[in-house]
Design an enzyme around this catalytic site. Sequence first.
Site, PDB file in Angstrom:
ATOM      1  CD  GLU A   1      32.365  -7.541   8.241  1.00 16.56           C
ATOM      2  OE1 GLU A   1      31.470  -6.803   8.703  1.00 16.56           O
ATOM      3  OE2 GLU A   1      32.598  -8.685   8.679  1.00 16.56           O
TER       4      GLU A   1
ATOM      5  CE  LYS B   1      27.787 -17.154   7.108  1.00 19.87           C
ATOM      6  NZ  LYS B   1      27.813 -15.924   6.296  1.00 19.87           N
TER       7      LYS B   1
ATOM      8  CG  ASP C   1      26.874 -14.141   9.639  1.00 18.39           C
ATOM      9  OD1 ASP C   1      27.107 -13.347  10.565  1.00 18.39           O
ATOM     10  OD2 ASP C   1      27.669 -14.362   8.708  1.00 18.39           O
TER      11      ASP C   1
ATOM     12  CD  GLU D   1      24.764 -14.109   5.680  1.00 19.36           C
ATOM     13  OE1 GLU D   1      25.788 -13.426   5.897  1.00 19.36           O
ATOM     14  OE2 GLU D   1      23.880 -14.284   6.534  1.00 19.36           O
TER      15      GLU D   1
ATOM     16  CB  ALA E   1      31.429 -17.526   4.047  1.00 17.08           C
TER      17      ALA E   1
END
Length: 254
Positions: free
Chosen positions: A12, A37, A50, A109, A111
């Site tokens: 986040e 992702k 995402d 991206e 995690a």
Amino acid sequence: MRVLFVTGTGTEVGKTVVTAAVAAGALARDGTVAVVKPAQTGVSAGELGDAAEAARLAGPVTAVELARFPEPLAPATAARRAGLDPVTAPDVAVVIRNLSVAHDLVLVEGAGGLLVHFDDRGTTLADAARLLGAPVLVVVPAGLGTLNATALTLEALRTRRLECAGVVIGSWPAAPDLAARCNVLDLMNTRSAPLVGAVPQGAGRLSPTAFRAAATDWLAPVLGGRWDAEAFAMRTQDGRSGVASLARRPRSGR
């Protein structure tokens, strides 16, 4: 740069929105972009992941999700609990190599943070980046505690001999507190990685049209934008927010 990994100092922190902003800038220059992702967690079947969210904001990119696990946990843990095969660093590298043949830019991206495990052998996003020799962009929060987390992530990159493409503040508040304002100067003075952007808080809630129009204002030229760290720092230190107010940007056209 043909392949760019995007990681964060934790969850986040704004990785997806930063990924979308980099993609939007590349698309504005008529580039072709893929967003990958490797492991999407905490999203059930039918929900927007995402990569799809980055595509919604940025525009026509190739969105690729290698694996999806329903529980909001680290990929290795989520895969184990779901009884599904985990994604591995070699899996990621193969997909990215193939995508890089047909795209000007492939954004990957992660995690959570850099060293979150993909599988029970402990492979990570850093391992995938090392297999490809690709740089890593680090997304960080603005407030108290970010300096230590940023330093640890940069040290992990150096230890693995991975290039850092820079640091981006993933959610710059409209009314930054003292810690956030001071952190701008400290992040600028980090020797191992430049500060290369600041995305305003709530940017992901903009309409796609407004997001694409503003994205290059948030990123430095190395990422295809026109953001200037020195000018940003001056604005933040004299009490201004440092970024244009989102309230002044149009919100229609989602």
